[in-house]
Scaffold this active site. Sequence first.
Site, mmCIF file in Angstrom:
data_model
loop_
_atom_site.group_PDB
_atom_site.id
_atom_site.type_symbol
_atom_site.label_atom_id
_atom_site.label_comp_id
_atom_site.label_asym_id
_atom_site.label_seq_id
_atom_site.Cartn_x
_atom_site.Cartn_y
_atom_site.Cartn_z
ATOM 1 N N PRO A 1 -21.350 -11.703 69.567
ATOM 2 C CA PRO A 1 -20.485 -12.825 69.282
ATOM 3 C C PRO A 1 -19.713 -12.635 67.971
ATOM 4 C CG PRO A 1 -22.808 -13.494 69.409
ATOM 5 C CD PRO A 1 -22.760 -12.043 69.538
ATOM 6 N N GLU A 2 -18.481 -13.113 67.956
ATOM 7 C CA GLU A 2 -17.643 -12.996 66.765
ATOM 8 C C GLU A 2 -17.526 -14.371 66.097
ATOM 9 O OE1 GLU A 2 -14.119 -10.692 67.752
ATOM 10 O OE2 GLU A 2 -15.157 -9.820 69.462
ATOM 11 N N LYS B 1 -19.554 -13.255 60.602
ATOM 12 C CA LYS B 1 -20.512 -13.354 61.706
ATOM 13 C C LYS B 1 -21.929 -13.657 61.239
ATOM 14 C CE LYS B 1 -17.702 -9.739 63.750
ATOM 15 N NZ LYS B 1 -17.686 -8.320 64.142
ATOM 16 N N ARG C 1 -16.163 2.698 71.770
ATOM 17 C CA ARG C 1 -16.001 1.446 72.502
ATOM 18 C C ARG C 1 -14.635 1.481 73.170
ATOM 19 N NH1 ARG C 1 -16.787 -1.898 67.279
ATOM 20 N NH2 ARG C 1 -18.031 -0.044 66.969
#
Length: 292
Positions: free
Chosen positions: A2-3, A61, A275
């Site tokens: 999650p950001e 974060k 990524r």
Amino acid sequence: MPELPEVEVVRRGVHQHVAGRTVAEVEVLHPRSVRRHLAGSVDFAAQLVGRTFTGVGRRGKYLWLDLDEVVPGGDAVLAHLGMSGQILVQPPGTPDEKHLRVRFRFADEGPELRFVDQRTFGGLALAELTGSFGVLVPEPVAHIALDPLDSGYDPDRVVAALRRRRTGIKRALLDQTLVSGIGNIYADEALWRARLHWARPTATLPRAAAGDLLSAATEVMTEALGEGGTSFDALYVNVNGESGYFDRSLNVYGKEGQPCQRCGAPIRRDAFMNRSSFSCPACQPRPRNAHF
DNA sequence: ACCGTGGCCTGACAGC
DNA sequence: TGCTGTCAGGCCACGG
């Protein structure tokens, strides 16, 4: 992920449910989920009993639960969700989640606070408060830059710092010591909005373009927060286990082969930093001096 | 001081 | 069916 938007959703939920409540018991079910605590997870648990959560802070974060008074030399429970962390509020007696790592029980015998984390990239830590950008934060957060939703955030300073770098623009966006809270999803979305390719060198990026990119990042994260965050599956949820809706508003992330919402060209996917990077080949052409 | 890479983790999924 | 390989990716330690 999650950001920032997802972590802020969690911060609000935790604050609503635990502020003012006193810890009665802490159960650590997986040692790796307690970080930076040399005395071990048993000591971590023992140090928290009898203490009261007074508020919940966040930078980028990271989020943390203040303990009793917020004063220099005080401490807080620091949390990072990593890739798969969740903080849930559950009534006592609710069956344990498969990946339940840490449980907080309270003196009022009300709902428990549970740290659940499939991949254990996240974790909790008991950390001393220290000064950073004029405010008190847990020591491991001191080097993290202000995020775009912080009241002290100054985009001009970030633009200047970004243009001093000698790297690619996406690598810089993901560097939490430059500006915090941005991860792979919102980096790709901001770059698409600003019509910039991810490998564009920071050094030659005009000041205005850098400013537009940071504005785009702020906008997309603010919009995502308004939708309750982005959720692809059950991993990214608020403290009640509910998903946000911003994934419906994504323009490039995870959209390989689908038409660009601006020009119709099929979205491309590139390997980058182990990524993926998603971008529009027409709106975001690869620069000749690409910095990989 | 700055920059780039590898390791940490588990579950879902594709392919044989 | 059951195995293997790949992918998801934030953060930190480390090497150049």
